[in-house]
Motif scaffolding. Structure first.
Motif, PDB file in Angstrom:
ATOM      1  N   PHE A  89     -10.408  16.712  -9.582  1.00  0.00           N
ATOM      2  CA  PHE A  89     -11.124  16.775 -10.855  1.00  0.00           C
ATOM      3  C   PHE A  89     -12.624  16.546 -10.719  1.00  0.00           C
ATOM      4  O   PHE A  89     -13.317  16.341 -11.714  1.00  0.00           O
ATOM      5  CB  PHE A  89     -10.512  15.778 -11.841  1.00  0.00           C
ATOM      6  N   GLY A  90     -13.135  16.606  -9.490  1.00  0.00           N
ATOM      7  CA  GLY A  90     -14.573  16.575  -9.289  1.00  0.00           C
ATOM      8  C   GLY A  90     -15.243  15.266  -9.623  1.00  0.00           C
ATOM      9  O   GLY A  90     -16.424  15.250 -10.008  1.00  0.00           O
ATOM     10  N   LEU A  91     -14.535  14.137  -9.451  1.00  0.00           N
ATOM     11  CA  LEU A  91     -15.123  12.836  -9.746  1.00  0.00           C
ATOM     12  C   LEU A  91     -15.710  12.224  -8.476  1.00  0.00           C
ATOM     13  O   LEU A  91     -15.064  12.223  -7.432  1.00  0.00           O
ATOM     14  CB  LEU A  91     -14.068  11.882 -10.322  1.00  0.00           C
ATOM     15  N   PRO A  92     -16.925  11.677  -8.543  1.00  0.00           N
ATOM     16  CA  PRO A  92     -17.487  10.983  -7.382  1.00  0.00           C
ATOM     17  C   PRO A  92     -16.585   9.818  -6.974  1.00  0.00           C
ATOM     18  O   PRO A  92     -15.848   9.261  -7.800  1.00  0.00           O
ATOM     19  CB  PRO A  92     -18.843  10.476  -7.890  1.00  0.00           C
ATOM     20  N   LEU A  93     -16.674   9.440  -5.696  1.00  0.00           N
ATOM     21  CA  LEU A  93     -15.807   8.392  -5.164  1.00  0.00           C
ATOM     22  C   LEU A  93     -16.642   7.265  -4.570  1.00  0.00           C
ATOM     23  O   LEU A  93     -17.573   7.498  -3.806  1.00  0.00           O
ATOM     24  CB  LEU A  93     -14.895   8.967  -4.076  1.00  0.00           C
ATOM     25  N   LEU A  94     -16.276   6.038  -4.932  1.00  0.00           N
ATOM     26  CA  LEU A  94     -16.867   4.843  -4.342  1.00  0.00           C
ATOM     27  C   LEU A  94     -15.776   4.042  -3.650  1.00  0.00           C
ATOM     28  O   LEU A  94     -14.754   3.724  -4.263  1.00  0.00           O
ATOM     29  CB  LEU A  94     -17.531   3.971  -5.419  1.00  0.00           C
ATOM     30  N   THR A  95     -15.982   3.733  -2.372  1.00  0.00           N
ATOM     31  CA  THR A  95     -15.058   2.853  -1.666  1.00  0.00           C
ATOM     32  C   THR A  95     -15.790   1.561  -1.311  1.00  0.00           C
ATOM     33  O   THR A  95     -16.983   1.575  -1.007  1.00  0.00           O
ATOM     34  CB  THR A  95     -14.519   3.505  -0.378  1.00  0.00           C
ATOM     35  N   ILE A  96     -15.057   0.457  -1.362  1.00  0.00           N
ATOM     36  CA  ILE A  96     -15.605  -0.845  -0.995  1.00  0.00           C
ATOM     37  C   ILE A  96     -14.770  -1.391   0.147  1.00  0.00           C
ATOM     38  O   ILE A  96     -13.552  -1.561   0.017  1.00  0.00           O
ATOM     39  CB  ILE A  96     -15.619  -1.805  -2.193  1.00  0.00           C
ATOM     40  N   THR A  97     -15.416  -1.653   1.267  1.00  0.00           N
ATOM     41  CA  THR A  97     -14.710  -2.022   2.489  1.00  0.00           C
ATOM     42  C   THR A  97     -14.928  -3.489   2.830  1.00  0.00           C
ATOM     43  O   THR A  97     -16.072  -3.944   2.961  1.00  0.00           O
ATOM     44  CB  THR A  97     -15.187  -1.147   3.664  1.00  0.00           C
ATOM     45  N   ASP A  98     -13.831  -4.206   2.996  1.00  0.00           N
ATOM     46  CA  ASP A  98     -13.857  -5.612   3.406  1.00  0.00           C
ATOM     47  C   ASP A  98     -12.455  -5.971   3.883  1.00  0.00           C
ATOM     48  O   ASP A  98     -11.603  -6.353   3.085  1.00  0.00           O
ATOM     49  CB  ASP A  98     -14.277  -6.508   2.230  1.00  0.00           C
ATOM     50  N   THR A  99     -12.194  -5.823   5.175  1.00  0.00           N
ATOM     51  CA  THR A  99     -10.840  -6.036   5.684  1.00  0.00           C
ATOM     52  C   THR A  99     -10.864  -6.488   7.137  1.00  0.00           C
ATOM     53  O   THR A  99     -11.754  -6.120   7.910  1.00  0.00           O
ATOM     54  CB  THR A  99     -10.005  -4.749   5.557  1.00  0.00           C
ATOM     55  N   ASP A 100      -9.870  -7.270   7.494  1.00  0.00           N
ATOM     56  CA  ASP A 100      -9.694  -7.691   8.887  1.00  0.00           C
ATOM     57  C   ASP A 100      -8.844  -6.704   9.675  1.00  0.00           C
ATOM     58  O   ASP A 100      -8.487  -6.973  10.823  1.00  0.00           O
ATOM     59  CB  ASP A 100      -9.045  -9.076   8.937  1.00  0.00           C
ATOM     60  N   GLY A 101      -8.492  -5.582   9.052  1.00  0.00           N
ATOM     61  CA  GLY A 101      -7.708  -4.568   9.741  1.00  0.00           C
ATOM     62  C   GLY A 101      -6.364  -4.342   9.095  1.00  0.00           C
ATOM     63  O   GLY A 101      -6.134  -4.707   7.940  1.00  0.00           O
ATOM     64  N   PHE A 102      -5.455  -3.742   9.826  1.00  0.00           N
ATOM     65  CA  PHE A 102      -4.161  -3.344   9.278  1.00  0.00           C
ATOM     66  C   PHE A 102      -3.154  -4.492   9.285  1.00  0.00           C
ATOM     67  O   PHE A 102      -3.199  -5.382  10.145  1.00  0.00           O
ATOM     68  CB  PHE A 102      -3.582  -2.176  10.075  1.00  0.00           C
ATOM     69  N   ASP A 103      -2.243  -4.433   8.332  1.00  0.00           N
ATOM     70  CA  ASP A 103      -1.113  -5.354   8.301  1.00  0.00           C
ATOM     71  C   ASP A 103      -0.095  -4.875   9.336  1.00  0.00           C
ATOM     72  O   ASP A 103       0.523  -3.829   9.176  1.00  0.00           O
ATOM     73  CB  ASP A 103      -0.489  -5.349   6.897  1.00  0.00           C
ATOM     74  N   THR A 104       0.074  -5.656  10.383  1.00  0.00           N
ATOM     75  CA  THR A 104       0.930  -5.222  11.490  1.00  0.00           C
ATOM     76  C   THR A 104       2.297  -5.904  11.480  1.00  0.00           C
ATOM     77  O   THR A 104       2.976  -5.945  12.507  1.00  0.00           O
ATOM     78  CB  THR A 104       0.241  -5.491  12.835  1.00  0.00           C
ATOM     79  N   THR A 105       2.703  -6.443  10.330  1.00  0.00           N
ATOM     80  CA  THR A 105       4.049  -6.992  10.246  1.00  0.00           C
ATOM     81  C   THR A 105       5.064  -5.864  10.372  1.00  0.00           C
ATOM     82  O   THR A 105       4.765  -4.695  10.060  1.00  0.00           O
ATOM     83  CB  THR A 105       4.267  -7.732   8.923  1.00  0.00           C
ATOM     84  N   SER A 106       6.261  -6.201  10.806  1.00  0.00           N
ATOM     85  CA  SER A 106       7.269  -5.171  11.079  1.00  0.00           C
ATOM     86  C   SER A 106       7.618  -4.358   9.849  1.00  0.00           C
ATOM     87  O   SER A 106       7.949  -3.175   9.938  1.00  0.00           O
ATOM     88  CB  SER A 106       8.539  -5.824  11.642  1.00  0.00           C
ATOM     89  N   SER A 107       7.532  -4.981   8.656  1.00  0.00           N
ATOM     90  CA  SER A 107       7.889  -4.265   7.428  1.00  0.00           C
ATOM     91  C   SER A 107       6.866  -3.198   7.056  1.00  0.00           C
ATOM     92  O   SER A 107       7.157  -2.284   6.295  1.00  0.00           O
ATOM     93  CB  SER A 107       8.032  -5.260   6.269  1.00  0.00           C
ATOM     94  N   SER A 108       5.655  -3.304   7.587  1.00  0.00           N
ATOM     95  CA  SER A 108       4.590  -2.363   7.239  1.00  0.00           C
ATOM     96  C   SER A 108       4.197  -1.451   8.400  1.00  0.00           C
ATOM     97  O   SER A 108       3.818  -0.302   8.190  1.00  0.00           O
ATOM     98  CB  SER A 108       3.353  -3.130   6.768  1.00  0.00           C
ATOM     99  N   GLU A 109       4.305  -1.963   9.610  1.00  0.00           N
ATOM    100  CA  GLU A 109       3.807  -1.266  10.795  1.00  0.00           C
ATOM    101  C   GLU A 109       4.330   0.166  10.922  1.00  0.00           C
ATOM    102  O   GLU A 109       3.565   1.099  11.183  1.00  0.00           O
ATOM    103  CB  GLU A 109       4.180  -2.071  12.053  1.00  0.00           C
ATOM    104  N   LYS A 110       5.640   0.362  10.738  1.00  0.00           N
ATOM    105  CA  LYS A 110       6.204   1.689  10.978  1.00  0.00           C
ATOM    106  C   LYS A 110       5.762   2.724   9.950  1.00  0.00           C
ATOM    107  O   LYS A 110       5.862   3.926  10.184  1.00  0.00           O
ATOM    108  CB  LYS A 110       7.724   1.619  11.030  1.00  0.00           C
ATOM    109  N   TYR A 111       5.273   2.265   8.786  1.00  0.00           N
ATOM    110  CA  TYR A 111       4.818   3.203   7.759  1.00  0.00           C
ATOM    111  C   TYR A 111       3.311   3.443   7.820  1.00  0.00           C
ATOM    112  O   TYR A 111       2.797   4.365   7.190  1.00  0.00           O
ATOM    113  CB  TYR A 111       5.174   2.671   6.370  1.00  0.00           C
ATOM    114  N   LEU A 112       2.578   2.594   8.567  1.00  0.00           N
ATOM    115  CA  LEU A 112       1.121   2.673   8.574  1.00  0.00           C
ATOM    116  C   LEU A 112       0.558   4.001   9.073  1.00  0.00           C
ATOM    117  O   LEU A 112      -0.333   4.560   8.429  1.00  0.00           O
ATOM    118  CB  LEU A 112       0.540   1.521   9.396  1.00  0.00           C
ATOM    119  N   PRO A 113       1.032   4.542  10.194  1.00  0.00           N
ATOM    120  CA  PRO A 113       0.421   5.793  10.682  1.00  0.00           C
ATOM    121  C   PRO A 113       0.501   6.935   9.676  1.00  0.00           C
ATOM    122  O   PRO A 113      -0.476   7.662   9.470  1.00  0.00           O
ATOM    123  CB  PRO A 113       1.227   6.102  11.951  1.00  0.00           C
ATOM    124  N   ALA A 114       1.667   7.094   9.039  1.00  0.00           N
ATOM    125  CA  ALA A 114       1.820   8.187   8.073  1.00  0.00           C
ATOM    126  C   ALA A 114       0.932   7.960   6.850  1.00  0.00           C
ATOM    127  O   ALA A 114       0.291   8.896   6.349  1.00  0.00           O
ATOM    128  CB  ALA A 114       3.282   8.313   7.652  1.00  0.00           C
TER     129      ALA A 114
END
Length: 449
Positions: free
Chosen positions: A309-334
């Motif tokens: 819909f042609g809307l400008p995008l603003l992202t705000i970045t502040d993170t220590d990285g990915f959640d690597t717990t087993s419940s999340s890890e296998k879904y992260l790459p996709a």
């Protein structure tokens, strides 16, 4: 055949009138009724065939509306019922206006067999064609089951009426393991609300979004005082994405999407100098600054809407990285892949603001300059590093000291260091955040869709 008027649709009409400007609704197709079949030959049929369709305005903006009536034929979806909705969609696309659906349908109509299911398929095709052309907004105000639940999920925004709305593929009791009782299934709609709250949110969406993909979103007026406002104290809100977005937006207004899903990423819409802007911001949850697969999926969906819909995008970045717990890890790459595709396919103005820390490959993924951000800003206190600076020192020198870490930060990962390498356009003090965002967005104000 005798045709009866439908007295039961009075409650549906009240909901439609709650949404639209007073006196603006024009119903069409009110005399359509279910056709006779080998298994359906009553003495009389009720007009409208369980769905009211028409058009009206919300704050003067044209919208097309369909509202299902569960009191007609058990709240089922039939051939004529489906034809009405498909026809409404075709008119909305031709007019270039949003479609709003009020969903209350238990599923397909057995008496009509595959004729009804065929119409479901046509509805899916029509919704797919509408995707990216006009906004699709829906509210589940009763049961929404079977094929209708699939239709519901094709909407850009989906609200559930609290204590009344129910979204399912197969009714409870038909399957042994009801997925609604499975704690691992997270809601992916835009939340459960009282009806009055849903009305307010739909009205807000209609004002924020463009009517279709060929026009710009409406620009709201803004006072001189608000235009020149500094973000005093914004640095103290680090980690609280909602608070930061509220602070930088016009009049402190922030419309959040999918608040209960992927809480490590806050998404929604704000206005900056009256212009609608889509936002995706990293958020601290329970003291953790880790990105989950759900958060990435949520951000990807927001980026996709902005691009369509042609809307400008603003992202705000502040993170220590990915959640690597087993419940999340296998879904992260996709999930990360979906966000990457959304960002790289996007041709709208993209601005990234680094407010805190960003560590590892999350830097590249989250709208970095290398990924195509048009502007990258960084708070003077922020740090971006391939690994945690303390770990980097231990690897490089085999020992750690504060002096060595400070030197590494200054030369490799501090805001000025990134600016020297051309990875950041401007190092800013937090109080000036709004001023620089306004300037950046204004440089693209004359860009066409």
């Amino acid at each position: 055949m005798q045709v009866k008027s439908n007295d039961a649709k009075a409650s549906i009409m009240r909901k439609i009138n709650d949404l639209l400007d007073a006196g603006s609704f024009m119903e069409v197709g009110e005399h359509v009724s279910a056709r006779y079949t080998d298994f359906y030959q009553p003495d009389s049929v009720i007009e409208s065939d369980g769905v009211v369709i028409g058009y009206g305005t919300i704050n003067g903006n044209l919208v097309f509306v369909y509202a299902q009536n569960s009191e007609v034929m058990g709240g089922t979806f039939g051939e004529m019922h489906g034809r009405k909705i498909v026809k409404l969609y075709s008119r909305a696309m031709k007019a270039g206006a949003p479609v709003i659906g009020l969903l209350d349908c238990a599923g397909f109509r057995i008496e009509e067999g595959l004729d009804g299911l065929n119409q479901f398929a046509k509805l899916y095709v029509t919704q797919a064609e509408a995707s990216g052309k006009i906004p699709q907004i829906a509210a589940v105000i009763g049961k929404c089951g079977g094929g209708m639940s699939l239709s519901a999920e094709q909407n850009d925004f989906l609200f559930i009426e609290k204590d009344k709305g129910e979204l399912f593929v197969t009714p409870k009791g038909v399957i042994q393991n009801d997925i609604g009782d499975n704690a691992s299934i997270a809601p992916k709609d835009d939340g459960e609300y009282e009806w009055k709250e849903i009305v307010a949110k739909i009205k807000k969406l209609v004002s924020v979004l463009p009517a279709n993909s060929n026009v710009m979103a409406e620009v709201a007026e803004i006072s001189d005082e608000e235009l020149n406002r500094e973000c005093v104290g914004i640095a103290s809100k680090l980690g609280d994405a909602k608070a930061i977005l509220t602070e930088i937006s016009d009049d402190g207004e922030f419309f959040e999407t999918a608040p209960e899903f992927g809480k490590d990423m806050v998404t929604g819409f704000i206005r900056i100098t009256g212009q609608s802007v889509g936002v995706a911001a990293c958020n601290t949850v329970n003291g953790e600054k880790r990105i989950t697969a759900d958060g990435l999926d949520k951000a990807a969906a927001l980026v996709d809407i902005c691009n369509r819909f042609g809307l400008p995008l603003l992202t705000i970045t502040d993170t220590d990285g990915f959640d690597t717990t087993s419940s999340s890890e296998k879904y992260l790459p996709a999930a990360a892949g979906r966000l990457l595709k959304a960002l790289t396919a996007s041709n709208v103005l993209k601005i990234n603001l680094i407010t805190g820390n960003v560590t590892g490959s999350a830097y590249s993924l989250l709208n970095s300059r290398g990924l195509g951000a048009d502007y990258a800003f960084m708070w003077d206190s922020a740090v971006a590093s391939i690994v945690n600076p303390k770990q980097a020192i231990e690897v490089l020198y085999g020992k750690w000291s504060q002096e060595l870490e400070d030197e590494f930060t200054e030369k490799q990962s501090g805001a000025v260091a990134l600016a020297r390498h051309g990875l950041v356009d401007k190092v800013i003090v937090p109080e000036d955040t709004r001023k620089y965002l306004i300037g950046a967005f204004q440089t693209f104000v004359n860009s066409s869709r």
